[in-house]
Design a protein around this motif. Structure first.
Motif, PDB file in Angstrom:
ATOM      1  N   HIS A   1      72.290 -25.998  -5.859  1.00  0.00           N
ATOM      2  CA  HIS A   1      71.239 -26.529  -6.147  1.00  0.00           C
ATOM      3  C   HIS A   1      70.626 -25.809  -6.910  1.00  0.00           C
ATOM      4  O   HIS A   1      69.538 -24.969  -6.028  1.00  0.00           O
TER       5      HIS A   1
ATOM      6  N   THR B   1      70.355 -38.120 -10.772  1.00  0.00           N
ATOM      7  CA  THR B   1      71.414 -38.383  -9.375  1.00  0.00           C
ATOM      8  C   THR B   1      71.965 -37.589  -9.464  1.00  0.00           C
ATOM      9  O   THR B   1      72.528 -37.540 -10.325  1.00  0.00           O
TER      10      THR B   1
ATOM     11  N   MET C   1      72.255 -37.830  -4.186  1.00  0.00           N
ATOM     12  CA  MET C   1      70.856 -36.699  -4.203  1.00  0.00           C
ATOM     13  C   MET C   1      70.385 -37.240  -5.093  1.00  0.00           C
ATOM     14  O   MET C   1      70.137 -37.387  -6.375  1.00  0.00           O
TER      15      MET C   1
ATOM     16  N   VAL D   1      69.006 -38.420  -0.447  1.00  0.00           N
ATOM     17  CA  VAL D   1      67.869 -36.728   0.262  1.00  0.00           C
ATOM     18  C   VAL D   1      67.528 -36.774  -0.978  1.00  0.00           C
ATOM     19  O   VAL D   1      67.985 -36.621  -2.718  1.00  0.00           O
TER      20      VAL D   1
END
Length: 261
Positions: free
Chosen positions: A74, A133, A141, A165
């Motif tokens: 990420h 997301t 996520m 998350v």
């Protein structure tokens, strides 16, 4: 990280951190902070360091690292150039090096502090408009960046879209961070009943004119800090128990109790 105005040095540091984290803790996901590749002093400098996607050097570096190390990354955020516009943009890479998601920061930090330091992010970048997301190993996520943390409606939208998350790269200022960083991150975790991964820049930048708080954290859906970096550069890791998120949501089903939109 403690990124500065030397892009090549920042990229080398980020690469070393990712490799060390993967070698040491063998994670499924590595998260970098906001503006990991360049944290300059002026809007002109930030825009000069911006990259087009997907041909930018930072994009290629993270894609190659993800592919070689077989880990999802990420990618914090970088300054993105798209035509005549600039954005503060998160890019996420899967363990095959492919792009999983792209998020442009929605809330821009335009603030003058009590000691006279001025932050005008809108002088450097335009704001994004899309709530984002993505899927990673069957887990949903959610994406946010730094100042977004003060706007709980974004986090509720991420939760309503199924986020398990939420990842928040940041360059949170020292003066606000010492009082608000942990409080806000824990509040967003509690409200959404998700895991929060809040990852920050630390130390001075802009020639010592500005300071970041650091203290990267993983926070569980009950609001407990599961892992946190010490002062200074470094990394921490946490194992996310997604079954615990389901238990918290079953015990206090706030998602089904909302009255106001």
């Amino acid at each position: 990280m403690n990124s500065q105005g030397d892009k090549a040095a920042n990229m080398a540091a980020a690469s070393a951190f990712v490799e060390n984290a993967v070698r040491t803790d063998k994670p499924d996901l590595v998260v970098l902070p906001e503006y990991w590749n360049f944290l300059g002093a002026t809007p002109v400098a930030m825009q000069a360091a911006a990259e087009t996607i997907p041909d930018g050097e930072s994009y290629r570096l993270m894609a190659d690292l993800a592919r070689r190390l077989k880990v999802a990354i990420h990618g914090g955020s970088i300054a993105e150039k798209d035509g005549n516009a600039f954005y503060n943009t998160t890019i996420v890479f899967g363990p095959d090096g492919g792009e999983l998601a792209r998020y442009r920061k929605i809330h821009l930090f335009d603030v003058e502090t009590a000691d006279g330091i001025v932050y005008r992010e809108s002088d450097s970048v335009a704001r994004g408009e899309e709530v984002v997301t993505y899927q990673l190993g069957g887990v949903t996520m959610g994406c946010a960046i730094c100042y977004d943390i003060r706007f709980p409606e974004l986090f509720r939208k991420l939760r309503d879209r199924g986020a398990d998350v939420i990842v928040l790269p940041a360059a949170f200022t020292l003066m606000t961070g010492k009082d608000h960083w942990e409080v806000l991150a824990r509040a967003r975790a509690i409200e959404t009943q998700t895991w929060m991964l809040a990852v920050g820049q630390t130390g001075t930048h802009a020639g010592g004119q500005k300071w970041c708080w650091g203290h990267s954290m993983a926070i569980d859906p009950w609001g407990h800090v599961a892992a946190q970096c010490s002062d200074g550069v470094g990394f921490t890791s946490a194992r996310l128990d997604l079954a615990y998120a389901a238990k918290v949501r079953a015990d206090i089903p706030v998602a089904t109790h909302h009255v106001l939109d």
